[in-house]
Scaffold this motif. Structure first.
Motif, PDB file in Angstrom:
ATOM      1  N   VAL A  51       0.838  -1.204   0.000  1.00  6.43           N
ATOM      2  CA  VAL A  51       0.000   0.000   0.000  1.00  6.43           C
ATOM      3  C   VAL A  51       0.876   1.258   0.000  1.00  6.43           C
ATOM      4  O   VAL A  51       0.606   2.216  -0.735  1.00  6.43           O
ATOM      5  N   LYS A  52       1.939   1.254   0.785  1.00  3.27           N
ATOM      6  CA  LYS A  52       2.831   2.416   0.819  1.00  3.27           C
ATOM      7  C   LYS A  52       3.522   2.609  -0.524  1.00  3.27           C
ATOM      8  O   LYS A  52       3.671   3.733  -0.992  1.00  3.27           O
ATOM      9  N   TRP A  53       3.968   1.505  -1.149  1.00  2.00           N
ATOM     10  CA  TRP A  53       4.595   1.612  -2.465  1.00  2.00           C
ATOM     11  C   TRP A  53       3.602   2.172  -3.484  1.00  2.00           C
ATOM     12  O   TRP A  53       3.939   3.056  -4.274  1.00  2.00           O
ATOM     13  N   LEU A  54       2.366   1.657  -3.483  1.00  3.80           N
ATOM     14  CA  LEU A  54       1.357   2.132  -4.436  1.00  3.80           C
ATOM     15  C   LEU A  54       1.047   3.608  -4.225  1.00  3.80           C
ATOM     16  O   LEU A  54       0.905   4.367  -5.192  1.00  3.80           O
ATOM     17  N   CYS A  55       0.955   4.034  -2.970  1.00  3.93           N
ATOM     18  CA  CYS A  55       0.697   5.453  -2.688  1.00  3.93           C
ATOM     19  C   CYS A  55       1.838   6.332  -3.184  1.00  3.93           C
ATOM     20  O   CYS A  55       1.601   7.405  -3.747  1.00  3.93           O
ATOM     21  N   LEU A  56       3.059   5.887  -2.989  1.00  5.44           N
ATOM     22  CA  LEU A  56       4.209   6.652  -3.465  1.00  5.44           C
ATOM     23  C   LEU A  56       4.167   6.811  -4.980  1.00  5.44           C
ATOM     24  O   LEU A  56       4.330   7.915  -5.509  1.00  5.44           O
ATOM     25  N   MET A  58       1.543   6.477  -7.008  1.00  3.77           N
ATOM     26  CA  MET A  58       0.376   7.251  -7.418  1.00  3.77           C
ATOM     27  C   MET A  58       0.625   8.747  -7.203  1.00  3.77           C
ATOM     28  O   MET A  58       0.298   9.576  -8.055  1.00  3.77           O
ATOM     29  N   GLN A  59       1.224   9.104  -6.086  1.00  3.76           N
ATOM     30  CA  GLN A  59       1.541  10.502  -5.813  1.00  3.76           C
ATOM     31  C   GLN A  59       2.568  11.023  -6.818  1.00  3.76           C
ATOM     32  O   GLN A  59       2.453  12.143  -7.311  1.00  3.76           O
TER      33      GLN A  59
END
Length: 123
Positions: A51-56, A58-59
């Motif tokens: 989830v943290k990788w995906l958020c990074l 996406m941002q």
């Protein structure tokens, strides 16, 4: 090894006030070593989840898109700013990957420095 040292320290019966103080100091130092070991174990088992990788990512994609939209009238400026920001994102990803699992993987800390400071009889 630390547990045995702590048991041995606590099993001693001090005769003087200086010996009692030394026993307390040794026990405190061993407890500090225990805590440091626990912290290293906790750190070695931690990792960055998906989830943290995906958020990074996406941002980063949203910011790259916004930069491209702002500079859409000047393609050279858009290419330069998008390139600079993408380089920053790549550096961030590399930094996170390097600290994701510090004791395993391609970018890891090996046991070499610890083995250098250990006494010869324990090898």
């Amino acid at each position: 090894m630390l547990a045995e040292a702590l048991q041995l320290t606590l099993a001693l019966t001090p005769n003087s006030e200086g010996q009692k103080t030394a026993q307390r100091e040794i026990a405190t130092a061993l407890e500090t070593a225990f805590d440091a070991r626990r912290q290293r174990i906790i750190i070695s088992q931690s990792h960055v989840n998906l989830v943290k990788w995906l958020c990074l990512f996406m941002q980063a994609a949203a910011a790259l898109f916004a930069i491209a939209m702002i500079h859409c009238d000047n393609r050279i400026a858009a290419a330069i700013t998008v390139g600079l920001f993408a380089t920053g994102v790549a550096a961030s990803v590399l930094l996170i990957a390097a600290h994701d699992r510090p004791f395993t993987g391609e970018i890891s800390v090996g046991p070499g420095p610890l083995l250098q400071v250990m006494p010869d009889d324990s090898r």
